[in-house]
Scaffold this active site. Structure first.
Site, PDB file in Angstrom:
ATOM      1  N   GLY A  59       0.691  -1.211   0.041  1.00 48.42           N
ATOM      2  CA  GLY A  59       0.034   0.083  -0.084  1.00 48.42           C
ATOM      3  C   GLY A  59       1.143   1.210   0.023  1.00 48.42           C
ATOM      4  O   GLY A  59       1.962   1.291   0.358  1.00 48.42           O
ATOM      5  N   GLN A  64       3.038  10.223   1.232  1.00 47.33           N
ATOM      6  CA  GLN A  64       4.588   9.360   1.433  1.00 47.33           C
ATOM      7  C   GLN A  64       5.371   9.701   0.453  1.00 47.33           C
ATOM      8  O   GLN A  64       6.674   9.390   0.567  1.00 47.33           O
ATOM      9  CB  GLN A  64       4.321   7.822   1.329  1.00 47.33           C
ATOM     10  CG  GLN A  64       3.488   7.321   2.623  1.00 47.33           C
ATOM     11  CD  GLN A  64       3.173   5.775   2.618  1.00 47.33           C
ATOM     12  OE1 GLN A  64       2.247   5.135   2.258  1.00 47.33           O
ATOM     13  NE2 GLN A  64       4.062   4.885   3.475  1.00 47.33           N
ATOM     14  N   CYS A 107       5.268  -0.093   7.339  1.00 47.06           N
ATOM     15  CA  CYS A 107       5.080   0.908   6.682  1.00 47.06           C
ATOM     16  C   CYS A 107       6.315   1.357   5.892  1.00 47.06           C
ATOM     17  O   CYS A 107       7.339   1.561   6.325  1.00 47.06           O
ATOM     18  CB  CYS A 107       4.646   2.120   7.721  1.00 47.06           C
ATOM     19  SG  CYS A 107       3.963   3.691   6.780  1.00 47.06           S
ATOM     20  N   LEU A 108       6.280   1.779   4.563  1.00 42.78           N
ATOM     21  CA  LEU A 108       7.310   1.945   3.869  1.00 42.78           C
ATOM     22  C   LEU A 108       8.094   3.407   4.366  1.00 42.78           C
ATOM     23  O   LEU A 108       9.167   3.582   4.042  1.00 42.78           O
ATOM     24  CB  LEU A 108       6.944   2.325   2.302  1.00 42.78           C
ATOM     25  CG  LEU A 108       6.682   1.027   1.389  1.00 42.78           C
ATOM     26  CD1 LEU A 108       5.854   1.427   0.026  1.00 42.78           C
ATOM     27  CD2 LEU A 108       7.487   0.064   1.460  1.00 42.78           C
ATOM     28  N   HIS A 149      -5.088   1.811   6.883  1.00 41.89           N
ATOM     29  CA  HIS A 149      -3.744   2.169   7.214  1.00 41.89           C
ATOM     30  C   HIS A 149      -3.358   3.513   6.225  1.00 41.89           C
ATOM     31  O   HIS A 149      -2.793   4.397   6.745  1.00 41.89           O
ATOM     32  CB  HIS A 149      -2.671   1.137   7.051  1.00 41.89           C
ATOM     33  CG  HIS A 149      -1.234   1.367   7.070  1.00 41.89           C
ATOM     34  ND1 HIS A 149      -0.293   0.778   7.879  1.00 41.89           N
ATOM     35  CD2 HIS A 149      -0.544   2.104   6.278  1.00 41.89           C
ATOM     36  CE1 HIS A 149       0.857   1.364   7.690  1.00 41.89           C
ATOM     37  NE2 HIS A 149       0.659   2.392   6.664  1.00 41.89           N
ATOM     38  N   GLU A 150      -3.821   3.270   4.722  1.00 43.13           N
ATOM     39  CA  GLU A 150      -3.440   4.384   3.750  1.00 43.13           C
ATOM     40  C   GLU A 150      -4.128   5.576   4.212  1.00 43.13           C
ATOM     41  O   GLU A 150      -3.923   6.553   4.013  1.00 43.13           O
ATOM     42  CB  GLU A 150      -3.717   3.680   2.515  1.00 43.13           C
ATOM     43  CG  GLU A 150      -2.842   2.280   2.226  1.00 43.13           C
ATOM     44  CD  GLU A 150      -1.615   2.540   2.425  1.00 43.13           C
ATOM     45  OE1 GLU A 150      -0.751   3.865   2.227  1.00 43.13           O
ATOM     46  OE2 GLU A 150      -0.748   1.572   2.867  1.00 43.13           O
ATOM     47  N   HIS A 153      -2.780   7.840   6.413  1.00 44.10           N
ATOM     48  CA  HIS A 153      -1.944   8.542   6.058  1.00 44.10           C
ATOM     49  C   HIS A 153      -2.409   9.970   5.413  1.00 44.10           C
ATOM     50  O   HIS A 153      -1.602  10.933   5.733  1.00 44.10           O
ATOM     51  CB  HIS A 153      -0.873   7.659   4.661  1.00 44.10           C
ATOM     52  CG  HIS A 153      -0.043   6.945   5.118  1.00 44.10           C
ATOM     53  ND1 HIS A 153       1.087   7.511   6.086  1.00 44.10           N
ATOM     54  CD2 HIS A 153       0.233   5.531   5.248  1.00 44.10           C
ATOM     55  CE1 HIS A 153       2.063   6.258   6.177  1.00 44.10           C
ATOM     56  NE2 HIS A 153       1.471   5.276   5.759  1.00 44.10           N
TER      57      HIS A 153
HETATM   58 NI    NI Z   1       2.246   3.416   5.754  1.00 41.49          NI
END
Ligand code: NI
Length: 184
Positions: A59, A64, A107-108, A149-150, A153
């Site tokens: 995701g 991000q 998470c990236l 989660h996204e 963000h």
């Molecule tokens: Ni994330």
């Protein structure tokens, strides 16, 4: 012999964006709604998918990559299955189940750290798709976790916010220290 190109010459190559990591302040900002899904936004969606697959991740949210707009991309397909990309502009949670599920999230933007997070197991989401049309879908399992989660963000919320303050501060401190060393 000529080499046949899979992509028309006019199409510029996909852009792989660098992914911001904590404690970058952009990750804590609220993203603005998208007015409409036009070619530029579709391009962003495609580039976000490419960036997510390249990372690799399941995701990615536009903040991000430093773009404060309400766009998310996801793909929960297993490695041995064909890709199953999902893109959403202006995703909005309409309903959440009482039933919960726990998942070991990563998470990236917080590489090499994972933690168990409990979230509603089912979620109903309204959004604009790749074609710009309003849609509604009900997600469960891993996709229910990823979409929450996204969407977090887009509101400047990270999965570490669900951990104890002690654990969260430890992770943030680690990244703050690492960035200071990088800058030297
Ligand atoms: Ni994330």
């Amino acid at each position: 012999m000529t080499v046949r190109r899979a992509v028309p010459m006019s199409a510029s190559p996909m852009k792989i964006y660098p992914i911001l990591t904590i404690p970058d302040a952009v990750l804590r900002k609220e993203a603005a709604s998208v007015e409409r899904v036009d070619d530029d936004l579709r391009r962003l969606m495609d580039d976000m998918l490419g960036t997510m697959y390249d990372a690799p991740g399941v995701g990615l949210a536009a903040p991000q990559i430093g773009i404060l707009r309400r766009v998310i991309v996801m793909d929960a397909a297993r490695d041995d299955d064909p890709p199953d990309p999902v893109v959403m502009a202006n995703p909005e949670i309409l309903a959440l189940s009482d039933e919960m599920r726990t998942h070991e999230e990563g998470c990236l933007s917080i590489p090499d750290h994972t933690a168990e997070v409990e979230r509603p197991a089912k979620v109903r989401v309204a959004f604009l798709g790749h074609d710009g049309k309003p849609q509604e879908t009900e997600l469960e399992g891993i996709l229910a976790t990823i979409v929450q989660h996204e969407i977090d963000h887009l509101n400047g919320v990270l999965f570490i916010d669900y951990l104890s303050r002690l654990k969260r501060d430890m992770i943030v401190k680690k990244f703050t220290k690492a960035k200071r060393v990088d800058a030297m």
